[in-house]
Write an enzyme that holds these catalytic residues in place. Sequence first.
Site, PDB file in Angstrom:
ATOM      1  N   ARG A 141     -10.824   7.853   3.803  1.00  0.00           N
ATOM      2  CA  ARG A 141     -10.607   6.874   2.747  1.00  0.00           C
ATOM      3  C   ARG A 141     -11.900   6.210   2.281  1.00  0.00           C
ATOM      4  O   ARG A 141     -11.880   5.131   1.704  1.00  0.00           O
ATOM      5  CB  ARG A 141      -9.606   5.817   3.243  1.00  0.00           C
ATOM      6  CG  ARG A 141      -8.243   6.443   3.520  1.00  0.00           C
ATOM      7  CD  ARG A 141      -7.236   5.481   4.083  1.00  0.00           C
ATOM      8  NE  ARG A 141      -5.955   6.163   4.255  1.00  0.00           N
ATOM      9  CZ  ARG A 141      -5.087   5.911   5.221  1.00  0.00           C
ATOM     10  NH1 ARG A 141      -5.340   4.964   6.100  1.00  0.00           N
ATOM     11  NH2 ARG A 141      -3.955   6.588   5.300  1.00  0.00           N
ATOM     12  N   LYS A 193     -12.102  -4.665   2.645  1.00  0.00           N
ATOM     13  CA  LYS A 193     -11.500  -3.788   3.657  1.00  0.00           C
ATOM     14  C   LYS A 193     -12.428  -2.591   3.822  1.00  0.00           C
ATOM     15  O   LYS A 193     -12.629  -1.806   2.894  1.00  0.00           O
ATOM     16  CB  LYS A 193     -10.114  -3.339   3.224  1.00  0.00           C
ATOM     17  CG  LYS A 193      -9.424  -2.420   4.227  1.00  0.00           C
ATOM     18  CD  LYS A 193      -8.024  -2.049   3.748  1.00  0.00           C
ATOM     19  CE  LYS A 193      -7.324  -1.124   4.719  1.00  0.00           C
ATOM     20  NZ  LYS A 193      -5.959  -0.768   4.250  1.00  0.00           N
ATOM     21  N   CYS A 240       0.872  -1.179   0.000  1.00  0.00           N
ATOM     22  CA  CYS A 240       0.000   0.000   0.000  1.00  0.00           C
ATOM     23  C   CYS A 240       0.903   1.222   0.000  1.00  0.00           C
ATOM     24  O   CYS A 240       2.107   1.119   0.247  1.00  0.00           O
ATOM     25  CB  CYS A 240      -0.937  -0.002   1.200  1.00  0.00           C
ATOM     26  SG  CYS A 240      -2.295   1.199   1.058  1.00  0.00           S
ATOM     27  N   GLU A 259     -16.622  -7.726  -4.149  1.00  0.00           N
ATOM     28  CA  GLU A 259     -15.187  -7.425  -4.081  1.00  0.00           C
ATOM     29  C   GLU A 259     -14.369  -8.718  -4.013  1.00  0.00           C
ATOM     30  O   GLU A 259     -13.354  -8.860  -4.697  1.00  0.00           O
ATOM     31  CB  GLU A 259     -14.891  -6.555  -2.854  1.00  0.00           C
ATOM     32  CG  GLU A 259     -15.362  -5.119  -2.956  1.00  0.00           C
ATOM     33  CD  GLU A 259     -14.403  -4.249  -3.757  1.00  0.00           C
ATOM     34  OE1 GLU A 259     -13.445  -4.785  -4.355  1.00  0.00           O
ATOM     35  OE2 GLU A 259     -14.624  -3.021  -3.780  1.00  0.00           O
ATOM     36  N   CYS A 279      -0.037   4.251   1.726  1.00  0.00           N
ATOM     37  CA  CYS A 279      -0.396   5.254   2.733  1.00  0.00           C
ATOM     38  C   CYS A 279       0.762   5.610   3.652  1.00  0.00           C
ATOM     39  O   CYS A 279       0.885   6.761   4.084  1.00  0.00           O
ATOM     40  CB  CYS A 279      -1.602   4.794   3.539  1.00  0.00           C
ATOM     41  SG  CYS A 279      -1.380   3.246   4.430  1.00  0.00           S
ATOM     42  N   SER A 327      -6.027  -3.055  14.904  1.00  0.00           N
ATOM     43  CA  SER A 327      -5.418  -2.344  16.037  1.00  0.00           C
ATOM     44  C   SER A 327      -6.431  -1.847  17.051  1.00  0.00           C
ATOM     45  O   SER A 327      -6.210  -1.943  18.262  1.00  0.00           O
ATOM     46  CB  SER A 327      -4.583  -1.173  15.521  1.00  0.00           C
ATOM     47  OG  SER A 327      -5.394  -0.249  14.798  1.00  0.00           O
ATOM     48  N   TYR A 351      -2.484  -8.694  16.548  1.00  0.00           N
ATOM     49  CA  TYR A 351      -1.404  -8.206  17.409  1.00  0.00           C
ATOM     50  C   TYR A 351      -1.335  -9.004  18.711  1.00  0.00           C
ATOM     51  O   TYR A 351      -0.398  -8.824  19.499  1.00  0.00           O
ATOM     52  CB  TYR A 351      -1.612  -6.719  17.712  1.00  0.00           C
ATOM     53  CG  TYR A 351      -1.677  -5.891  16.442  1.00  0.00           C
ATOM     54  CD1 TYR A 351      -0.510  -5.453  15.826  1.00  0.00           C
ATOM     55  CD2 TYR A 351      -2.893  -5.592  15.837  1.00  0.00           C
ATOM     56  CE1 TYR A 351      -0.561  -4.723  14.647  1.00  0.00           C
ATOM     57  CE2 TYR A 351      -2.957  -4.859  14.668  1.00  0.00           C
ATOM     58  CZ  TYR A 351      -1.773  -4.440  14.076  1.00  0.00           C
ATOM     59  OH  TYR A 351      -1.827  -3.725  12.885  1.00  0.00           O
ATOM     60  N   ARG A 366      -2.747   3.764  12.563  1.00  0.00           N
ATOM     61  CA  ARG A 366      -2.266   4.955  11.868  1.00  0.00           C
ATOM     62  C   ARG A 366      -1.248   5.718  12.694  1.00  0.00           C
ATOM     63  O   ARG A 366      -0.364   6.378  12.155  1.00  0.00           O
ATOM     64  CB  ARG A 366      -3.459   5.825  11.461  1.00  0.00           C
ATOM     65  CG  ARG A 366      -4.286   5.140  10.380  1.00  0.00           C
ATOM     66  CD  ARG A 366      -5.557   5.862  10.029  1.00  0.00           C
ATOM     67  NE  ARG A 366      -6.291   5.090   9.009  1.00  0.00           N
ATOM     68  CZ  ARG A 366      -7.503   5.384   8.587  1.00  0.00           C
ATOM     69  NH1 ARG A 366      -8.137   6.433   9.092  1.00  0.00           N
ATOM     70  NH2 ARG A 366      -8.094   4.631   7.671  1.00  0.00           N
ATOM     71  N   LYS A 388     -11.480  -7.265   6.635  1.00  0.00           N
ATOM     72  CA  LYS A 388     -10.840  -6.389   7.609  1.00  0.00           C
ATOM     73  C   LYS A 388     -11.763  -5.202   7.873  1.00  0.00           C
ATOM     74  O   LYS A 388     -12.217  -4.570   6.915  1.00  0.00           O
ATOM     75  CB  LYS A 388      -9.501  -5.896   7.057  1.00  0.00           C
ATOM     76  CG  LYS A 388      -8.757  -4.930   7.964  1.00  0.00           C
ATOM     77  CD  LYS A 388      -7.471  -4.425   7.297  1.00  0.00           C
ATOM     78  CE  LYS A 388      -6.753  -3.460   8.229  1.00  0.00           C
ATOM     79  NZ  LYS A 388      -5.565  -2.861   7.603  1.00  0.00           N
TER      80      LYS A 388
END
Length: 321
Positions: free
Chosen positions: A217, A195, A120, A233, A122, A274, A313, A205, A248
């Site tokens: 976004r 996503k 990506c 998708e 970003c 996250s 995580y 972020r 996601k």
Amino acid sequence: MYPVTRLRRLRRTPFLREMVRETEVKAADLIMPYFVCPGSGVRNPIASMPGNFQLSIDQLVEEVRDLVTNTGVRSILLFGIPEEKDETGEVACSHHAIVPRAIKALREAKLEVLIVADVCNCEYTTHGHCGTLVDGEVDNDLTVATLARQSQTLAEAGADVIAPSDMMDGRVAAIRQALDEGGFSQLPIMAYSAKFASAFYGPFRDAAESAPKFGDRSSYQMDPANSNEALREVEQDILEGADMVMVKPALSYLDVIRRVKDNFNIPIVAYNVSGEFSMVKAAAANGWIDEQRMIREILTSIKRAGADVIITYHAREFGLG
């Protein structure tokens, strides 16, 4: 019927419960994300994601060595924080970019780990959006061209899996073509297919230093209200050559995971993102929950919904038991 049938009989002892358990999460099902940054000896704590760090390459190698030695987790996902950014994310296409260098270092260390490389822009653009801007909008096709070049660079560095997370139309086909033409027809693509434009990405972020400088976004990530569109998708990415598809975030989209599972015969990945992680950590810090029990319940719910692989995580602490 009751009293002849008593469903509690099979719940009576731990051994009985284990014998008839329908869903089991294993360390091998999990992928641990890492954030790699410039420098040496760098281990910057991420305040909004307790226990996670921005790691320089040398520190990343040691973290991954510990992961594969002590936890049973065998897969990682890499995100990069570059030395400098540009308008298009082209810096990520260089062989000297932070993630290709990190992959090479992990390979040189001869660690037995599967490396998934996020694709990506970003983290690499000055404006924080996922692609090239034209008149204030992310241009789909210009961005796809950059993503294809970035993917080939990551493949050449030694990535095992390419994982485009941008949500541009047609990027899977372009990446597949670039990989095949570059001699990497054996490399699988793990597409971030569904996503959503989610509020659960905030801590990420901070960690990746990738927040957009203006707007949001929503013009390229999916509307959280839509699940029929998610199936479209996913289907499109499969037709373009995706080998695995992803939903996601995970927890607020368990219904989408299940619909994808019921409709497509393909490995399904779910990203326990996250914000979901940080909510657990915040509640645990306040003594409100049994943290380890909640982690296992969350991961079990994601797998029960239909995920074959979970990016989380929590992977390291789950593996440590």
